[in-house]
Design a protein around this motif. Structure first.
Motif, short mmCIF file in Angstrom:
data_model
loop_
_atom_site.label_atom_id
_atom_site.label_comp_id
_atom_site.label_asym_id
_atom_site.label_seq_id
_atom_site.Cartn_x
_atom_site.Cartn_y
_atom_site.Cartn_z
N VAL A 101 1.10 -1.27 0.26
CA VAL A 101 -0.23 -0.11 0.12
C VAL A 101 1.11 0.72 -0.28
CG1 VAL A 101 -2.09 -1.35 1.49
CG2 VAL A 101 -0.22 -0.02 2.43
N LYS A 102 0.20 2.11 -0.33
CA LYS A 102 0.94 3.66 0.05
C LYS A 102 1.43 4.33 1.55
CE LYS A 102 -1.66 5.36 -4.22
NZ LYS A 102 -2.80 6.20 -4.38
N THR A 103 2.88 4.92 1.36
CA THR A 103 2.67 5.25 2.34
C THR A 103 2.27 5.99 3.40
OG1 THR A 103 5.30 4.99 1.71
CG2 THR A 103 4.60 6.41 3.98
N GLY A 104 1.13 5.89 4.49
CA GLY A 104 0.35 6.89 4.84
C GLY A 104 -0.72 6.00 4.76
N TYR A 105 -1.05 4.99 4.86
CA TYR A 105 -2.24 4.38 4.25
C TYR A 105 -2.28 3.31 5.87
CZ TYR A 105 -5.72 0.26 3.13
OH TYR A 105 -6.67 0.12 4.02
N ASN A 106 -3.27 3.31 7.12
CA ASN A 106 -3.55 2.34 7.85
C ASN A 106 -3.38 1.76 7.64
OD1 ASN A 106 -4.11 1.53 10.10
ND2 ASN A 106 -5.40 3.63 11.21
N PRO A 107 -3.16 0.37 7.95
CA PRO A 107 -3.70 -0.99 7.28
C PRO A 107 -3.47 -1.52 8.90
CG PRO A 107 -0.81 -0.65 7.57
CD PRO A 107 -1.46 0.59 8.68
N ASN A 108 -4.03 -1.27 9.62
CA ASN A 108 -4.36 -2.08 11.03
C ASN A 108 -4.63 -3.13 10.97
OD1 ASN A 108 -1.56 -0.02 12.13
ND2 ASN A 108 -3.08 0.86 13.09
N GLN A 116 0.45 -9.29 5.60
CA GLN A 116 1.33 -8.70 5.52
C GLN A 116 1.11 -7.64 4.84
OE1 GLN A 116 4.89 -9.76 6.96
NE2 GLN A 116 5.57 -8.03 6.30
N VAL A 117 1.97 -6.70 5.32
CA VAL A 117 1.32 -5.19 4.94
C VAL A 117 2.71 -4.67 4.75
CG1 VAL A 117 0.22 -2.69 4.61
CG2 VAL A 117 -0.65 -4.96 5.60
N TYR A 118 3.09 -4.33 3.21
CA TYR A 118 4.22 -3.43 2.90
C TYR A 118 3.90 -1.95 2.75
CZ TYR A 118 6.60 -8.19 2.53
OH TYR A 118 7.76 -8.84 3.40
N THR A 119 5.06 -1.20 2.82
CA THR A 119 4.33 -0.04 2.26
C THR A 119 5.63 0.84 1.66
OG1 THR A 119 5.60 1.13 4.14
CG2 THR A 119 3.07 0.93 3.97
N VAL A 120 4.95 1.61 0.23
CA VAL A 120 6.22 2.26 -0.01
C VAL A 120 5.61 3.28 -1.25
CG1 VAL A 120 7.00 -0.10 -1.95
CG2 VAL A 120 4.80 1.74 -2.98
N LYS A 121 6.65 4.57 -1.35
CA LYS A 121 6.08 5.58 -1.48
C LYS A 121 5.60 5.51 -2.84
CE LYS A 121 10.63 7.10 -1.57
NZ LYS A 121 12.12 7.81 -2.56
N PRO A 122 4.09 7.05 -2.48
CA PRO A 122 2.54 6.91 -3.98
C PRO A 122 3.56 7.12 -5.48
CG PRO A 122 2.63 8.45 -2.11
CD PRO A 122 3.83 7.88 -1.88
N GLU A 123 4.62 7.00 -5.46
CA GLU A 123 4.64 7.09 -6.53
C GLU A 123 5.20 5.94 -7.76
OE1 GLU A 123 8.66 9.47 -4.80
OE2 GLU A 123 5.98 9.05 -4.54
N LEU A 124 6.42 4.85 -5.95
CA LEU A 124 6.66 3.75 -7.20
C LEU A 124 5.48 2.97 -6.21
CD1 LEU A 124 10.03 3.92 -4.90
CD2 LEU A 124 9.16 3.40 -7.00
N HIS A 125 4.34 3.33 -5.79
CA HIS A 125 3.11 2.02 -5.90
C HIS A 125 2.54 1.70 -7.32
CE1 HIS A 125 -1.42 1.07 -4.50
NE2 HIS A 125 -0.64 0.78 -3.90
N VAL A 126 2.25 2.15 -8.18
CA VAL A 126 1.93 2.35 -9.20
C VAL A 126 2.55 1.39 -9.59
CG1 VAL A 126 0.58 3.92 -9.10
CG2 VAL A 126 2.35 4.29 -10.31
N VAL A 127 4.40 1.53 -9.70
CA VAL A 127 5.21 0.83 -11.32
C VAL A 127 4.58 -1.26 -10.85
CG1 VAL A 127 7.60 -0.29 -11.17
CG2 VAL A 127 7.12 2.31 -10.92
N GLY A 128 4.38 -1.17 -12.18
CA GLY A 128 3.72 -2.47 -12.22
C GLY A 128 3.03 -3.16 -12.01
#
Length: 203
Positions: A101-108, A116-128
């Protein structure tokens, strides 16, 4: 509300349940103009089970847990071992499921359910980002094979080495692989050097 109107809304609900393999979301119900009180009566009468936040299923419905995770978080993209499974790069059913998910999303809420939740910057979230079908035939968002290989290298400390090595071997054998995209992604995610070491052994 008149009895005839309630009957009509019940019929709409029956159709929704039939069209979606016995699973319905509150948002789908509201979008059809069906009132929530009528829906909650319907849930009680039909003994529907609450399988996730805002998602209800009939007792005899086959629950597609991958699809349920997708329904609960529309921005989540299946990644890592779960993406391997969806791309047939591993025989092992993923446990737990992995999403990004994008950084800042609350995955609790998802984490509490063992995802298992991984976070990435929004601009990398759409890659692939692409789509795949679950074994139940539902379409869900997933990262492509190339992005997945890069994700596994980035998270290699938490991934079984055997799973990772087998996945790369399977990938190299695939006719639909795209090595150019793989190297572009590796550069973007800064894992190019490690990836080249693996590929030199296998290619």
């Amino acid at each position: 509300m008149k009895g005839s109107e309630i009957v009509k809304q019940y019929e709409q609900l029956d159709k929704l349940m039939a069209d979606h393999d016995g699973i319905v979301q509150t948002s789908q119900v509201v979008a059809k103009g069906i009132s929530k009180p009528v829906f909650y009566d319907y849930i009680k009468e039909k003994k529907l089970e609450r399988v996730a936040h805002g998602v209800y299923a009939s007792a005899d419905a086959w629950i597609d847990t991958l699809y349920l995770v997708h329904l609960r978080s529309k921005q989540a993209v299946f990644s890592h071992e779960t993406a391997l499974f969806l791309h047939d790069l591993t025989d092992r059913e993923p446990a737990p499921y992995s999403i990004t998910v994008k950084t800042g999303y609350n995955p609790n809420r998802l984490k509490a359910d063992g995802v298992q939740v991984y976070t990435v910057k929004p601009e990398l979230h759409v890659v692939g980002r692409t789509i795949a079908q679950t074994s139940f035939g539902h379409t869900v968002p997933v990262y492509d094979m190339e992005r997945t290989i890069c994700d596994l290298i980035r998270s290699r400390k938490g991934i079984e080495i055997q799973t990772f090595q087998d996945a790369i071997k399977q990938y190299v054998r695939r006719k639909d692989k795209n090595l150019r995209t793989l190297m572009q992604d590796a550069s973007l995610f800064r894992v190019e050097k490690i990836l080249r070491q693996y590929l030199e052994v296998l290619l």
